[in-house]
Design a protein around this motif. Structure first.
Motif, PDB file in Angstrom:
ATOM      1  N   UNK A  88       0.817  -1.232  -0.002  1.00 26.89           N
ATOM      2  CA  UNK A  88      -0.108   0.144   0.077  1.00 26.89           C
ATOM      3  C   UNK A  88       0.700   1.183  -0.080  1.00 26.89           C
ATOM      4  N   UNK A  89       2.288   1.095  -0.494  1.00 26.03           N
ATOM      5  CA  UNK A  89       3.130   2.481  -0.507  1.00 26.03           C
ATOM      6  C   UNK A  89       2.706   3.036  -1.603  1.00 26.03           C
ATOM      7  N   UNK A 101       4.310   4.667  -3.831  1.00 25.23           N
ATOM      8  CA  UNK A 101       5.021   4.483  -5.123  1.00 25.23           C
ATOM      9  C   UNK A 101       5.159   3.005  -5.483  1.00 25.23           C
ATOM     10  N   UNK A 102       5.526   2.211  -4.659  1.00 21.15           N
ATOM     11  CA  UNK A 102       5.836   0.702  -4.665  1.00 21.15           C
ATOM     12  C   UNK A 102       4.450   0.012  -5.160  1.00 21.15           C
ATOM     13  N   UNK A 103       3.440   0.338  -4.248  1.00 20.35           N
ATOM     14  CA  UNK A 103       2.015  -0.108  -4.339  1.00 20.35           C
ATOM     15  C   UNK A 103       1.474   0.125  -5.660  1.00 20.35           C
ATOM     16  N   UNK A 104       1.730   1.423  -6.232  1.00 18.95           N
ATOM     17  CA  UNK A 104       1.030   1.951  -7.693  1.00 18.95           C
ATOM     18  C   UNK A 104       1.681   0.968  -8.675  1.00 18.95           C
ATOM     19  N   UNK A 105       2.960   0.834  -8.625  1.00 15.49           N
ATOM     20  CA  UNK A 105       3.856  -0.051  -9.640  1.00 15.49           C
ATOM     21  C   UNK A 105       3.164  -1.463  -9.519  1.00 15.49           C
ATOM     22  N   UNK A 146      -5.502   3.532  -2.953  1.00 14.86           N
ATOM     23  CA  UNK A 146      -6.167   4.511  -3.649  1.00 14.86           C
ATOM     24  C   UNK A 146      -6.812   5.527  -2.984  1.00 14.86           C
ATOM     25  N   UNK A 147      -6.953   5.236  -1.544  1.00 13.96           N
ATOM     26  CA  UNK A 147      -7.750   6.141  -0.640  1.00 13.96           C
ATOM     27  C   UNK A 147      -7.246   7.759  -0.739  1.00 13.96           C
TER      28      UNK A 147
END
Length: 647
Positions: free
Chosen positions: A281-282, A284-288, A376-377
């Motif tokens: 849920x980070x 940057x890492x989570x979005x990747x 995404x919150x």
């Protein structure tokens, strides 16, 4: 029947409550609606030692506050049926958050049977709960169960059979909160206030806490006593001067603190999965990770889906040729070029719908979708939405109708209304048929990128509209507390069931609405004659606008039919272009038409649901109007920009 033998299943969403309900009742179930609303009510029956029991599956809720429809239904049922037995279903891996509801039940004077569900998963993840110590602390029976592995079902039935109501233990908070609760209770007990019958038998302590929390129903009960409301308001100001923030949040903090106190010495936890979640849920890492998963998912869907779609397409082609040879000429056109071309053209894409639903169900079952909600919150909150809005939007990938109904658990009126208005922009399974249709003709080598491009523009529009609406719609946003379930090994039986439930409506529509629409459409393009038909007349009127998007009258008329059911856009094209569509349409026009089909007004079923959920013709009309304007503007800009760039 003794009211004690009526059993209410209560718990937060996704705690396995429905699975337990099915195990307790088997096939002896009936489904209806709660009085006055369209929320589903499930009742079932079972017998234990010659005694009959009725089990009621209450809506999944996070709190007993009456500020959302589901929470109000569940609380009203428990309050109005005070002699029933309540089973409080706990998601054991998240027991610290789930005990919040348990504490509220105890405050309400109810001693539930505590059901530690998903106990197998908890122990697999290194979470151990001493159920005997927990039972002693809360003064209630505690049963360990796993709905998925059918563990503890007989013990739960036996516990119900042996259950005898006891006085609920008192939950105490900080001295500051206790002093003020006591002041309100003392004033209530002086007998100056005439309350309704139900409120007269509710614990005064619960009423006092609910007033401090500003529960809408409880505050309304005292609306005829303005001096009492002022008394409570003054107390709240005194508390807020001490704590330097609002009382409502303070009560929530105190309950969670009490949850931690109860679990001290009762639970042993594992920190491994918390470390994994800091990455998932980070921002940057989570979005990747999310981007890679989405790209992989769409490659899987279109790669495998195209194979099965090819088989279905070949089947309908062979069937059409066979029917053309055996049917009389007077009806062969209607059956083959109308009904078969329309329905077959849509059914060809059923594998894509099924695989998308299968992929989303798998991500949901493993617990990953809840992480996406948390991820995404922060973005959604900037657009006037909350993490809770993400769940209806994910549901919208299947169908917009249940997605709109899923907004009921959003407490904030402002966030719920915005979610209701923008969720129809999420491409439903029918719109994925349109995306798959044009991808298979114009973007065969880059179907996944084409799909992601359409989704990127669509969600950019969704966030833009949400942001603008948040500036004009008045109301307060709510604080969101995330419930992250444990990572789970996929339960394939459950995934197949969920996939089928979400996909079967597509087949139903293919056999009814789409079949009827295809026949109607065939009639419109062939009468009074194929060269001068009604469809061309209507389409050429609309063409004055759609030509700015590069779309001729055929595309315009297919969009009109798409209002009845989005799949009719595809069946219309299959009828209008019986030969190779790729030679009659350019890739740019295909991209624009796909985009406009996704963005323009929702189908009639969605519009009806939007009206029922908002109870407002004004907001329903607004939903239609802004979708039409948005699709037209985006279509014109995309086509002219694409033309300038040489596409």
């Amino acid at each position: 029947m003794d009211e004690k033998n009526i059993v209410a299943l209560l718990g937060q969403p996704n705690v396995g409550k429905t699975t337990l309900f099915n195990h307790l009742t088997g096939m002896k179930q009936r489904i209806g609606n709660w009085p006055g609303v369209t929320v589903e009510k499930k009742e079932g029956f079972f017998k234990k030692n010659n005694e009959n029991y009725i089990v009621v599956d209450l809506p999944g809720i996070y709190s007993l506050m009456s500020d959302s429809i589901d929470q109000k239904i569940a609380r009203d049922y428990i309050v109005e049926n005070s002699e029933i037995t309540v089973i409080d279903v706990i998601d054991t891996p998240n027991i610290n958050r789930n005990l919040y509801l348990t504490i509220q039940l105890l405050e309400l004077g109810i001693s539930p049977i505590l059901c530690l569900n998903l106990i197998d998963e908890a122990e697999k993840f290194g979470i151990y709960v001493n159920d005997q110590k927990l039972s002693e602390k809360l003064g209630v029976p505690v049963i360990r169960t796993s709905g998925r592995l059918k563990i503890g079902i007989d013990n739960l039935k036996e516990s119900l059979h042996q259950y005898k109501p006891v006085e609920a233990v008192k939950i105490s908070y900080s001295s500051l909160l206790e002093e003020n609760i006591e002041k309100i209770v003392d004033k209530l007990e002086d007998g100056s206030y005439k309350l309704s019958e139900i409120y007269e038998r509710l614990p005064k302590r619960w009423i006092a806490i609910s007033l401090l929390e500003k529960d809408p129903d409880v505050v309304n009960e005292f609306s005829k006593y303005p001096e009492f409301i002022k008394f409570v308001k003054d107390l709240k100001i005194e508390i807020e001067n001490e704590i330097k923030h609002d009382v409502e949040s303070y009560v929530v903090e105190q309950r969670y603190k009490k949850c931690d106190e109860i679990l001290a010495g009762v639970m042993v936890n594992s920190e491994l999965y918390e470390d994994i979640d800091t990455i998932v849920i980070h921002p940057v890492y989570g979005s990747l990770i999310f981007g890679v998963i989405l790209y992989t998912m769409y490659n899987f869907v279109f790669g495998l889906g195209d194979i099965f779609s090819g088989f279905i397409g070949s089947f309908f082609e062979i069937l059409g040729n066979y029917l053309m040879n055996i049917l009389p000429e007077s009806i062969s056109g209607v059956i083959v070029d109308g009904l078969l071309a329309g329905v077959g053209g849509v059914l060809e894409f059923f594998p894509l719908v099924f695989l998308i639903m299968f992929s989303l169900s798998t991500l949901e079952d493993t617990g990953y979708l809840s992480r996406v909600t948390a991820l995404t919150h922060s973005i959604m909150s900037k657009m006037g939405l909350s993490g809770k809005s993400f769940i209806p939007m994910i549901t919208g990938f299947g169908c917009s109708v249940p997605a709109l109904m899923g907004t009921r658990f959003i407490s904030s009126h402002k966030e719920r209304l915005i979610t209701l208005l923008v969720t129809p922009l999420v491409p439903c399974s029918a719109r994925f048929v349109i995306i798959g249709f044009f991808a298979s003709f114009f973007f065969v080598e880059h179907a996944a990128l084409f799909t992601l491009g359409i989704l990127a523009i669509t969600f950019a529009m969704l966030f833009m509209v949400s942001y603008l609406l948040s500036k004009f719609i008045k109301g307060e946003s709510e604080e969101y507390i995330f419930e992250l379930p444990p990572y789970r090994t996929p339960d394939w039986d459950n995934i197949i069931k969920m996939t089928w439930e979400k996909s079967k409506e597509f087949l139903k529509k293919a056999g009814t609405v789409i079949a009827a629409g295809s026949l109607l459409f065939y009639g419109l393009i062939n009468y009074p004659s194929p060269d001068a038909n009604y469809a061309a007349v209507v389409g050429k009127i609309l063409e004055h606008v759609t030509l700015y998007m590069g779309l001729d009258w055929r595309a315009a008329i297919s969009l009109i039919f798409g209002i009845f059911a989005k799949e009719l856009v595809v069946s219309s094209f299959s009828i209008l272009y019986p030969e190779n569509i790729a030679t009659a349409f350019s890739p740019l026009k295909a991209f624009v038409l796909t985009l406009v089909s996704v963005l323009y007004m929702p189908c009639l079923a969605t519009l009806a649901t939007l009206y029922l959920e908002t109870r407002s013709l004004k907001w329903t009309a607004f939903g239609i109007g802004y979708n039409l304007v948005l699709a037209t503007v985006v279509g014109i800009i995309t086509y002219n920009l694409g033309t300038m760039l040489g596409f």
